[in-house]
Design a protein around this motif. Structure first.
Motif, mmCIF file in Angstrom:
data_model
loop_
_atom_site.group_PDB
_atom_site.id
_atom_site.type_symbol
_atom_site.label_atom_id
_atom_site.label_comp_id
_atom_site.label_asym_id
_atom_site.label_seq_id
_atom_site.Cartn_x
_atom_site.Cartn_y
_atom_site.Cartn_z
ATOM 1 N N LYS A 96 0.815 -1.222 0.000
ATOM 2 C CA LYS A 96 0.000 0.000 0.000
ATOM 3 C C LYS A 96 0.848 1.272 0.000
ATOM 4 C CE LYS A 96 -4.072 -2.024 2.114
ATOM 5 N NZ LYS A 96 -5.023 -1.977 3.210
ATOM 6 N N VAL A 97 1.941 1.290 0.757
ATOM 7 C CA VAL A 97 2.781 2.481 0.835
ATOM 8 C C VAL A 97 3.400 2.776 -0.530
ATOM 9 C CG1 VAL A 97 4.876 3.461 1.856
ATOM 10 C CG2 VAL A 97 3.270 2.201 3.289
ATOM 11 N N ALA A 98 3.958 1.747 -1.161
ATOM 12 C CA ALA A 98 4.573 1.931 -2.481
ATOM 13 C C ALA A 98 3.529 2.364 -3.497
ATOM 14 C CB ALA A 98 5.250 0.638 -2.932
ATOM 15 N N LEU A 99 2.374 1.757 -3.445
ATOM 16 C CA LEU A 99 1.313 2.084 -4.398
ATOM 17 C C LEU A 99 0.871 3.541 -4.230
ATOM 18 C CD1 LEU A 99 -0.240 0.770 -6.656
ATOM 19 C CD2 LEU A 99 -1.936 0.008 -5.007
ATOM 20 N N GLU A 100 0.699 3.973 -3.003
ATOM 21 C CA GLU A 100 0.299 5.362 -2.744
ATOM 22 C C GLU A 100 1.372 6.339 -3.243
ATOM 23 O OE1 GLU A 100 -0.733 8.086 1.166
ATOM 24 O OE2 GLU A 100 -1.077 5.919 1.281
ATOM 25 N N SER A 101 2.636 6.005 -2.989
ATOM 26 C CA SER A 101 3.742 6.858 -3.420
ATOM 27 C C SER A 101 3.824 6.926 -4.942
ATOM 28 C CB SER A 101 5.072 6.309 -2.883
ATOM 29 O OG SER A 101 5.016 6.161 -1.493
ATOM 30 N N VAL B 172 10.282 14.986 -9.085
ATOM 31 C CA VAL B 172 10.453 13.948 -8.063
ATOM 32 C C VAL B 172 11.123 14.543 -6.823
ATOM 33 C CG1 VAL B 172 11.571 11.747 -7.533
ATOM 34 C CG2 VAL B 172 10.479 12.068 -9.756
ATOM 35 N N GLN B 173 12.101 15.437 -7.027
ATOM 36 C CA GLN B 173 12.737 16.099 -5.883
ATOM 37 C C GLN B 173 11.710 16.893 -5.090
ATOM 38 O OE1 GLN B 173 15.865 18.296 -7.927
ATOM 39 N NE2 GLN B 173 17.394 17.136 -6.782
ATOM 40 N N LYS C 230 10.785 16.495 -1.171
ATOM 41 C CA LYS C 230 10.880 17.633 -0.255
ATOM 42 C C LYS C 230 9.557 17.854 0.475
ATOM 43 C CE LYS C 230 12.135 22.538 -0.030
ATOM 44 N NZ LYS C 230 11.290 22.776 1.104
ATOM 45 N N GLN C 231 8.435 17.734 -0.240
ATOM 46 C CA GLN C 231 7.129 17.909 0.395
ATOM 47 C C GLN C 231 6.951 16.909 1.524
ATOM 48 O OE1 GLN C 231 4.505 17.380 -2.958
ATOM 49 N NE2 GLN C 231 4.409 19.576 -3.396
ATOM 50 N N ARG C 232 7.337 15.672 1.278
ATOM 51 C CA ARG C 232 7.169 14.642 2.298
ATOM 52 C C ARG C 232 8.122 14.845 3.476
ATOM 53 N NH1 ARG C 232 4.796 13.721 -1.877
ATOM 54 N NH2 ARG C 232 3.024 12.327 -2.076
ATOM 55 N N LYS C 233 9.341 15.291 3.188
ATOM 56 C CA LYS C 233 10.290 15.569 4.275
ATOM 57 C C LYS C 233 9.771 16.698 5.152
ATOM 58 C CE LYS C 233 14.635 14.014 2.248
ATOM 59 N NZ LYS C 233 15.949 14.395 1.693
ATOM 60 N N ASP C 234 9.252 17.742 4.510
ATOM 61 C CA ASP C 234 8.703 18.873 5.268
ATOM 62 C C ASP C 234 7.519 18.432 6.121
ATOM 63 O OD1 ASP C 234 10.622 20.473 4.076
ATOM 64 O OD2 ASP C 234 9.222 21.427 2.659
ATOM 65 N N ILE D 58 8.967 8.571 1.226
ATOM 66 C CA ILE D 58 10.225 9.156 0.751
ATOM 67 C C ILE D 58 11.122 8.065 0.194
ATOM 68 C CG2 ILE D 58 12.381 10.267 1.493
ATOM 69 C CD1 ILE D 58 10.644 11.873 3.510
ATOM 70 N N GLY D 59 11.213 6.947 0.899
ATOM 71 C CA GLY D 59 12.054 5.837 0.448
ATOM 72 C C GLY D 59 11.634 5.315 -0.914
ATOM 73 N N VAL D 60 10.333 5.247 -1.151
ATOM 74 C CA VAL D 60 9.828 4.744 -2.434
ATOM 75 C C VAL D 60 10.098 5.770 -3.540
ATOM 76 C CG1 VAL D 60 7.762 4.064 -3.712
ATOM 77 C CG2 VAL D 60 8.045 3.337 -1.339
ATOM 78 N N ILE D 61 9.819 7.021 -3.269
ATOM 79 C CA ILE D 61 9.951 8.062 -4.294
ATOM 80 C C ILE D 61 11.416 8.295 -4.665
ATOM 81 C CG2 ILE D 61 9.530 10.500 -4.819
ATOM 82 C CD1 ILE D 61 7.030 10.288 -3.009
ATOM 83 N N GLU D 62 12.318 8.197 -3.693
ATOM 84 C CA GLU D 62 13.737 8.443 -3.967
ATOM 85 C C GLU D 62 14.348 7.437 -4.933
ATOM 86 O OE1 GLU D 62 15.479 8.729 -0.033
ATOM 87 O OE2 GLU D 62 15.560 10.916 -0.204
ATOM 88 N N GLN D 63 13.693 6.311 -5.159
ATOM 89 C CA GLN D 63 14.191 5.319 -6.128
ATOM 90 C C GLN D 63 14.312 5.922 -7.523
ATOM 91 O OE1 GLN D 63 11.655 1.897 -6.388
ATOM 92 N NE2 GLN D 63 11.377 1.799 -4.175
ATOM 93 N N PHE D 64 13.534 6.954 -7.792
ATOM 94 C CA PHE D 64 13.481 7.540 -9.125
ATOM 95 C C PHE D 64 14.430 8.723 -9.291
ATOM 96 C CE2 PHE D 64 9.489 5.375 -8.355
ATOM 97 C CZ PHE D 64 9.446 4.527 -9.449
ATOM 98 N N LEU D 65 15.235 8.999 -8.261
ATOM 99 C CA LEU D 65 16.226 10.073 -8.337
ATOM 100 C C LEU D 65 17.594 9.471 -8.637
ATOM 101 C CD1 LEU D 65 15.306 12.313 -5.267
ATOM 102 C CD2 LEU D 65 15.039 12.879 -7.684
ATOM 103 N N PRO D 66 18.471 10.239 -9.296
ATOM 104 C CA PRO D 66 19.844 9.754 -9.476
ATOM 105 C C PRO D 66 20.496 9.578 -8.114
ATOM 106 C CG PRO D 66 19.466 11.793 -10.713
ATOM 107 C CD PRO D 66 18.256 11.545 -9.880
#
Length: 149
Positions: free
Chosen positions: A20-25, A55-56, A60-64, A85-93
């Motif tokens: 569910k967390v990954a899907l929501e992200s 993606v950044q 940032k929104q989630r960190k804030d 954040i962990g799921v979304i960061e997969q798509f960053l260099p």
């Protein structure tokens, strides 16, 4: 493979795994991509740089949000944000270490001849372009301030 295709593949995997967390992200990324590609003045295609910035922004929104929740003693609300954040960061260099960022900041200050805080904007602009997607703005800003003082 573009970001949209990567997100769709990961969504399929998350659905099969009932994560569910990954899907929501992933749905948040897909939604942000769709909004950005349908904005006025957009041609429907996004550059890789624009995708990274998007993606950044989501990270940032989630960190804030997580920081605010933790500050208010609401760990129950902060945990899902941190997991996303962990799921979304997969798509960053791959992110650079602070030492690597500091090295580039020092080189940029030397090459531009920057002296003091009045040149912070100039240095920030150059370093941010060099490190696009590889370091977040807050880290860069902190290091630039320290080096220019």
């Amino acid at each position: 493979m573009g970001l949209q295709q990567q997100v769709m593949e990961k969504m399929k995997e998350a659905m099969k795994a009932k994560d569910k967390v990954a899907l929501e992200s992933l749905r948040a990324i897909k939604s942000a991509l769709l909004l950005a590609s349908t904005e006025a003045g957009s041609d429907g295609e996004m550059s890789e740089q624009a995708e990274i910035q998007l993606v950044q922004k989501l990270v940032k929104q989630r960190k804030d949000s997580a920081a605010i929740f933790i500050e208010q003693g609401r760990q129950d609300l902060a945990d899902p944000e941190l997991a996303q954040i962990g799921v979304i960061e997969q798509f960053l260099p791959e992110q650079m270490s602070e030492e690597e960022v500091e090295k580039i900041v020092v080189e940029t200050i030397a090459s531009t001849g920057a002296e003091g805080m009045k040149d912070m904007g100039k240095v920030m602009g150059i370093v941010s372009k060099k490190l696009a997607g590889q370091a977040d703005g807050k880290t860069i800003s902190t290091i630039v301030k320290i080096k220019l003082m």
